[in-house]
Design an enzyme around this catalytic site. Structure first.
Site, mmCIF file in Angstrom:
data_model
loop_
_atom_site.group_PDB
_atom_site.id
_atom_site.type_symbol
_atom_site.label_atom_id
_atom_site.label_comp_id
_atom_site.label_asym_id
_atom_site.label_seq_id
_atom_site.Cartn_x
_atom_site.Cartn_y
_atom_site.Cartn_z
ATOM 1 N N ASP A 1 0.841 -1.199 0.000
ATOM 2 C CA ASP A 1 0.000 0.000 0.000
ATOM 3 C C ASP A 1 0.877 1.251 0.000
ATOM 4 O O ASP A 1 1.593 1.515 0.961
ATOM 5 C CB ASP A 1 -0.908 -0.025 1.231
ATOM 6 C CG ASP A 1 -1.865 1.137 1.297
ATOM 7 O OD1 ASP A 1 -1.736 2.101 0.506
ATOM 8 O OD2 ASP A 1 -2.764 1.104 2.162
ATOM 9 N N PHE B 1 -0.786 9.171 12.311
ATOM 10 C CA PHE B 1 0.233 8.466 13.106
ATOM 11 C C PHE B 1 -0.421 7.437 14.016
ATOM 12 O O PHE B 1 -1.470 7.700 14.609
ATOM 13 C CB PHE B 1 0.973 9.527 13.943
ATOM 14 C CG PHE B 1 1.855 8.975 15.015
ATOM 15 C CD1 PHE B 1 3.106 8.477 14.718
ATOM 16 C CD2 PHE B 1 1.447 8.985 16.339
ATOM 17 C CE1 PHE B 1 3.932 7.991 15.712
ATOM 18 C CE2 PHE B 1 2.263 8.502 17.346
ATOM 19 C CZ PHE B 1 3.507 7.999 17.030
ATOM 20 N N GLY C 1 6.307 1.606 29.427
ATOM 21 C CA GLY C 1 6.765 2.577 30.421
ATOM 22 C C GLY C 1 8.253 2.823 30.436
ATOM 23 O O GLY C 1 8.775 3.379 31.394
ATOM 24 N N ALA D 1 -0.262 8.817 27.185
ATOM 25 C CA ALA D 1 0.015 9.040 25.767
ATOM 26 C C ALA D 1 -0.220 10.507 25.402
ATOM 27 O O ALA D 1 0.593 11.109 24.690
ATOM 28 C CB ALA D 1 -0.836 8.125 24.898
ATOM 29 N N ILE D 2 -1.308 11.080 25.896
ATOM 30 C CA ILE D 2 -1.604 12.486 25.595
ATOM 31 C C ILE D 2 -0.451 13.369 26.076
ATOM 32 O O ILE D 2 -0.012 14.270 25.357
ATOM 33 C CB ILE D 2 -2.943 12.912 26.223
ATOM 34 C CG1 ILE D 2 -4.100 12.187 25.511
ATOM 35 C CG2 ILE D 2 -3.122 14.430 26.161
ATOM 36 C CD1 ILE D 2 -5.443 12.308 26.210
ATOM 37 N N HIS D 3 0.054 13.091 27.263
ATOM 38 C CA HIS D 3 1.181 13.864 27.806
ATOM 39 C C HIS D 3 2.403 13.760 26.886
ATOM 40 O O HIS D 3 3.052 14.776 26.585
ATOM 41 C CB HIS D 3 1.511 13.381 29.217
ATOM 42 C CG HIS D 3 2.674 14.064 29.835
ATOM 43 N ND1 HIS D 3 2.638 15.380 30.261
ATOM 44 C CD2 HIS D 3 3.932 13.630 30.080
ATOM 45 C CE1 HIS D 3 3.819 15.717 30.734
ATOM 46 N NE2 HIS D 3 4.618 14.682 30.637
ATOM 47 N N TYR E 1 2.467 13.010 23.669
ATOM 48 C CA TYR E 1 2.198 13.696 22.406
ATOM 49 C C TYR E 1 2.313 15.210 22.568
ATOM 50 O O TYR E 1 2.852 15.888 21.692
ATOM 51 C CB TYR E 1 0.826 13.316 21.853
ATOM 52 C CG TYR E 1 0.680 11.843 21.540
ATOM 53 C CD1 TYR E 1 1.739 11.106 21.020
ATOM 54 C CD2 TYR E 1 -0.512 11.178 21.776
ATOM 55 C CE1 TYR E 1 1.606 9.755 20.740
ATOM 56 C CE2 TYR E 1 -0.652 9.829 21.493
ATOM 57 C CZ TYR E 1 0.412 9.124 20.980
ATOM 58 O OH TYR E 1 0.279 7.797 20.700
ATOM 59 N N LYS F 1 4.206 16.789 24.714
ATOM 60 C CA LYS F 1 5.634 17.093 24.839
ATOM 61 C C LYS F 1 6.312 17.107 23.477
ATOM 62 O O LYS F 1 7.283 17.833 23.271
ATOM 63 C CB LYS F 1 6.325 16.076 25.745
ATOM 64 C CG LYS F 1 6.121 16.351 27.226
ATOM 65 C CD LYS F 1 6.759 15.315 28.112
ATOM 66 C CE LYS F 1 8.227 15.150 27.861
ATOM 67 N NZ LYS F 1 8.871 14.185 28.769
#
Length: 161
Positions: free
Chosen positions: A53, A83, A94, A129-131, A133, A135
Site C-alpha cells: 500500500d 500516526f 513505560g 500518551a496524551i502527555h 504527544y 511534549k
C-alpha cells in the site's frame, strides 16, 4: 534505556505481532481492536497487503534489536498522514520506547515523505500518551467520540521551492 530504532515491517514479524493482536490489554485504549481471533496466516496476509500500500509506511519498533511494537503513518495524502503506535511487548511498557520511536517516525515523515503535518487519534482516558504527544508538540485539534484528535505541524523550511 534500550537503543530504539525502526525498520520496515517484514512478513516474518507476523510470528510475533499476531500474538499482540489477540491480547486485549494492548487494545483497551485504542480504536483498532480486532473483532475476532487473529491467526498467524491472517497477520501474514495483512502484512503483505500493507507492504504493498503506497498510502502508508509501517515500521517495526526495535529495542536493543528486540521487536517490541509497531508504528505507522497511514492515509498519506496531500503532505499529511495519520500516526499510530503501540508497544506489543508489555515488558517494554513505560520505558520511553514509544517516545523514541515516535520521534524516529516523525523525522521519517518530515525528511523522507516531506509531510507538512501529522495527526493522531488518542483515547481520552490515555493520559500518559496524551502527555507524551503534547511534549512532542502535538496539539488537540478536535474530538471524535472518545478520541482526542491531535495534530503536529512540521517544519515547513524543508518544503521544495
Amino acid at each position: 534505556m534500550p537503543e530504539v530504532r525502526i525498520r520496515p515491517l517484514e512478513r516474518n514479524d507476523a510470528k510475533t505481532s499476531y500474538v499482540w493482536r489477540n491480547d486485549p490489554d494492548i487494545w483497551k485504549l485504542t480504536g483498532s481492536r480486532p473483532s475476532r481471533i487473529i491467526t498467524l496466516q491472517d497477520e501474514q496476509s495483512w502484512i503483505n497487503q500493507v507492504m504493498a500500500d503506497n498510502t502508508c509506511r509501517r515500521f517495526a519498533i526495535l529495542a536493543d534489536e528486540t521487536y517490541v511494537g509497531n508504528t505507522y503513518l497511514t492515509g498519506i495524502n496531500n503532505r499529511t498522514a495519520e500516526f499510530h503506535i503501540f508497544i506489543g511487548d508489555k515488558e517494554y511498557w513505560g520505558k520511553g520506547i514509544a517516545s523514541e520511536a515516535s520521534k524516529l517516525i516523525i523525522d521519517f515523515g518530515r525528511s523522507e515523505l516531506r509531510l507538512s503535518s501529522i495527526y493522531l487519534k488518542v483515547h481520552e482516558d490515555n493520559g500518559a500518551a496524551i502527555h507524551v504527544y503534547e511534549k512532542m508538540g502535538f496539539i488537540q485539534s478536535g474530538k471524535e467520540g472518545i478520541f482526542n484528535v491531535m495534530r503536529l505541524e512540521l517544519d515547513r523550511s524543508n518544503e521544495e521551492k
